[in-house]
Scaffold this motif. Structure first.
Motif, PDB file in Angstrom:
ATOM      1  N   LEU A  26     -50.063  11.827 -19.303  1.00 18.19           N
ATOM      2  CA  LEU A  26     -50.496  12.240 -20.640  1.00 18.19           C
ATOM      3  C   LEU A  26     -51.548  11.273 -21.174  1.00 18.19           C
ATOM      4  N   LYS A  27     -51.323   9.973 -20.991  1.00 21.54           N
ATOM      5  CA  LYS A  27     -52.300   8.963 -21.405  1.00 21.54           C
ATOM      6  C   LYS A  27     -53.590   9.087 -20.593  1.00 21.54           C
ATOM      7  N   ALA A  28     -53.435   9.246 -19.279  1.00 18.71           N
ATOM      8  CA  ALA A  28     -54.591   9.252 -18.378  1.00 18.71           C
ATOM      9  C   ALA A  28     -55.466  10.479 -18.573  1.00 18.71           C
ATOM     10  N   SER A  29     -54.883  11.560 -19.049  1.00 15.93           N
ATOM     11  CA  SER A  29     -55.635  12.806 -19.196  1.00 15.93           C
ATOM     12  C   SER A  29     -56.775  12.699 -20.197  1.00 15.93           C
ATOM     13  N   ILE A  30     -56.740  11.688 -21.033  1.00 15.16           N
ATOM     14  CA  ILE A  30     -57.852  11.442 -21.961  1.00 15.16           C
ATOM     15  C   ILE A  30     -59.115  11.095 -21.186  1.00 15.16           C
ATOM     16  N   LEU A  31     -58.922  10.444 -20.020  1.00 13.74           N
ATOM     17  CA  LEU A  31     -60.048   9.978 -19.217  1.00 13.74           C
ATOM     18  C   LEU A  31     -60.568  11.026 -18.242  1.00 13.74           C
ATOM     19  N   GLY A  32     -59.694  11.916 -17.805  1.00 14.16           N
ATOM     20  CA  GLY A  32     -60.103  12.905 -16.818  1.00 14.16           C
ATOM     21  C   GLY A  32     -58.905  13.587 -16.200  1.00 14.16           C
ATOM     22  N   SER A  50     -47.024  19.329 -16.282  1.00 13.70           N
ATOM     23  CA  SER A  50     -46.630  19.591 -17.675  1.00 13.70           C
ATOM     24  C   SER A  50     -47.404  18.695 -18.640  1.00 13.70           C
ATOM     25  N   ALA A  51     -47.607  17.431 -18.246  1.00 16.29           N
ATOM     26  CA  ALA A  51     -48.400  16.517 -19.077  1.00 16.29           C
ATOM     27  C   ALA A  51     -49.848  16.975 -19.131  1.00 16.29           C
ATOM     28  N   CYS A  52     -50.395  17.370 -17.994  1.00 18.95           N
ATOM     29  CA  CYS A  52     -51.791  17.838 -17.970  1.00 18.95           C
ATOM     30  C   CYS A  52     -51.963  19.119 -18.782  1.00 18.95           C
ATOM     31  N   GLN A  53     -50.987  19.991 -18.711  1.00 20.32           N
ATOM     32  CA  GLN A  53     -51.049  21.222 -19.496  1.00 20.32           C
ATOM     33  C   GLN A  53     -51.058  20.909 -20.993  1.00 20.32           C
ATOM     34  N   ARG A  54     -50.200  19.983 -21.389  1.00 24.20           N
ATOM     35  CA  ARG A  54     -50.155  19.585 -22.803  1.00 24.20           C
ATOM     36  C   ARG A  54     -51.478  18.964 -23.239  1.00 24.20           C
ATOM     37  N   ALA A  55     -52.117  18.226 -22.342  1.00 23.37           N
ATOM     38  CA  ALA A  55     -53.391  17.563 -22.664  1.00 23.37           C
ATOM     39  C   ALA A  55     -54.599  18.464 -22.412  1.00 23.37           C
ATOM     40  N   GLN A  56     -54.340  19.678 -21.941  1.00 22.71           N
ATOM     41  CA  GLN A  56     -55.396  20.666 -21.674  1.00 22.71           C
ATOM     42  C   GLN A  56     -56.402  20.163 -20.628  1.00 22.71           C
ATOM     43  N   LEU A 127     -61.150  10.416 -11.807  1.00 25.34           N
ATOM     44  CA  LEU A 127     -59.787  10.823 -12.123  1.00 25.34           C
ATOM     45  C   LEU A 127     -59.128   9.853 -13.096  1.00 25.34           C
ATOM     46  N   GLY A 128     -58.300  10.403 -13.975  1.00 28.98           N
ATOM     47  CA  GLY A 128     -57.562   9.566 -14.912  1.00 28.98           C
ATOM     48  C   GLY A 128     -56.336   8.936 -14.287  1.00 28.98           C
ATOM     49  N   LEU A 129     -55.735   9.640 -13.327  1.00 34.65           N
ATOM     50  CA  LEU A 129     -54.535   9.139 -12.645  1.00 34.65           C
ATOM     51  C   LEU A 129     -54.496   9.702 -11.238  1.00 34.65           C
ATOM     52  N   VAL A 130     -54.103   8.864 -10.291  1.00 29.31           N
ATOM     53  CA  VAL A 130     -53.837   9.286  -8.917  1.00 29.31           C
ATOM     54  C   VAL A 130     -52.413   8.878  -8.568  1.00 29.31           C
ATOM     55  N   PHE A 131     -51.629   9.856  -8.127  1.00 30.38           N
ATOM     56  CA  PHE A 131     -50.247   9.604  -7.706  1.00 30.38           C
ATOM     57  C   PHE A 131     -50.166   9.775  -6.193  1.00 30.38           C
ATOM     58  N   ILE A 132     -49.793   8.712  -5.484  1.00 29.59           N
ATOM     59  CA  ILE A 132     -49.704   8.742  -4.026  1.00 29.59           C
ATOM     60  C   ILE A 132     -48.245   8.835  -3.595  1.00 29.59           C
ATOM     61  N   ASP A 133     -47.921   9.961  -2.955  1.00 26.96           N
ATOM     62  CA  ASP A 133     -46.572  10.175  -2.430  1.00 26.96           C
ATOM     63  C   ASP A 133     -46.652  11.071  -1.192  1.00 26.96           C
ATOM     64  N   GLY A 134     -47.594  10.750  -0.313  1.00 30.63           N
ATOM     65  CA  GLY A 134     -47.781  11.527   0.911  1.00 30.63           C
ATOM     66  C   GLY A 134     -46.968  10.953   2.046  1.00 30.63           C
ATOM     67  N   GLY A 135     -47.535  10.978   3.251  1.00 31.44           N
ATOM     68  CA  GLY A 135     -46.848  10.434   4.412  1.00 31.44           C
ATOM     69  C   GLY A 135     -46.562   8.953   4.256  1.00 31.44           C
ATOM     70  N   HIS A 136     -45.422   8.510   4.780  1.00 28.15           N
ATOM     71  CA  HIS A 136     -44.990   7.126   4.589  1.00 28.15           C
ATOM     72  C   HIS A 136     -45.185   6.259   5.829  1.00 28.15           C
ATOM     73  N   SER A 137     -45.922   6.766   6.814  1.00 27.69           N
ATOM     74  CA  SER A 137     -46.317   5.879   7.913  1.00 27.69           C
ATOM     75  C   SER A 137     -47.388   4.933   7.380  1.00 27.69           C
ATOM     76  N   ARG A 154     -61.932   3.415 -14.718  1.00 31.82           N
ATOM     77  CA  ARG A 154     -61.495   2.222 -15.452  1.00 31.82           C
ATOM     78  C   ARG A 154     -60.614   2.642 -16.622  1.00 31.82           C
ATOM     79  N   GLY A 155     -59.495   1.943 -16.747  1.00 34.09           N
ATOM     80  CA  GLY A 155     -58.526   2.307 -17.775  1.00 34.09           C
ATOM     81  C   GLY A 155     -57.548   3.362 -17.315  1.00 34.09           C
ATOM     82  N   GLY A 156     -57.781   3.940 -16.125  1.00 37.54           N
ATOM     83  CA  GLY A 156     -56.887   4.946 -15.572  1.00 37.54           C
ATOM     84  C   GLY A 156     -55.757   4.309 -14.783  1.00 37.54           C
TER      85      GLY A 156
END
Length: 202
Positions: A26-32, A50-56, A127-137, A154-156
């Motif tokens: 939700l915070k990061a969506s301000i940036l992108g 859901s956060a991105c939807q709220r932030a449009q 991007l405002g936020l990147v979430f990494i949860d792919g392969g764990h090798s 920056r700031g993301g």
């Protein structure tokens, strides 16, 4: 906060970790827009989307939907319901799309069905936020980090799941890229939220 019963969605994300993803997306969506690397059946996607939807804004969700190493036939986290017998391969895409439909997120989440390094070759959107949860090798985790951390504005925020400082608690690759991000001088880490590492781009 969430449009569906999150316990009904297949996945391995703790609720406290999910709530943090929602808050920081939700915070990061301000940036992108936001980016998720590794969607599986969409549990983390619901929080982020859901956060991105709220932030449009939008959430891009990158996953080849053939499962990580631990999801394959005969491995510890294999789910027979996600196994395509005809193709003899894992396929989580159908379940992921069902999750998006149930959560009313089809106008917010953009699924990208491909390996993350392939997508990254031509990615130009900050991007405002990147979430990494792919392969764990180690190879998969390093690839995701090297491909996507530079796209955080920056700031993301960079978020990494399954960070276990104690090697007896879990696999090391997510922890290793979490420490690499801090050593880079480009990110400042917050205290871990269970196994979720959050780092702010300086």
């Amino acid at each position: 906060m969430l449009p569906i019963d999150i316990d009904a969605v297949k996945g391995f994300l703790d609720k406290d970790e999910g709530a943090a993803l929602y808050e920081y997306a939700l915070k990061a969506s301000i940036l992108g827009p936001c980016m998720e690397i590794g969607s599986y059946c969409g549990k983390s996607t619901v929080y982020l989307g859901s956060a991105c939807q709220r932030a449009q804004t939008l959430l891009f969700a990158v996953d080849h939907h053939r499962g990580s190493e631990e999801h394959q036939l005969g491995e510890a986290y294999h789910d027979p319901a996600l196994y395509d017998i005809e193709a003899q391969r894992m396929d989580s895409l159908r379940e992921f799309r069902r999750t998006l439909a149930r959560a009313h997120l089809e106008d917010t989440v953009v699924p990208i069905v491909a390996p993350s390094d392939l997508v990254a070759r031509h990615w130009n959107t900050p991007l405002g936020l990147v979430f990494i949860d792919g392969g764990h090798s180690m190879e998969a985790a390093l690839t995701d980090y090297r491909c996507w951390a530079p796209h955080v504005q920056r700031g993301g925020w960079l978020a990494i799941h399954d960070v276990f400082p104690n090697p007896e608690d879990g696999g090391r690759p997510p922890y290793e890229i979490w420490t690499l991000a801090q050593a880079s001088g480009l990110f400042e880490a917050l205290p871990l939220i269970k196994t979720l590492g959050l780092l702010r781009r300086l």
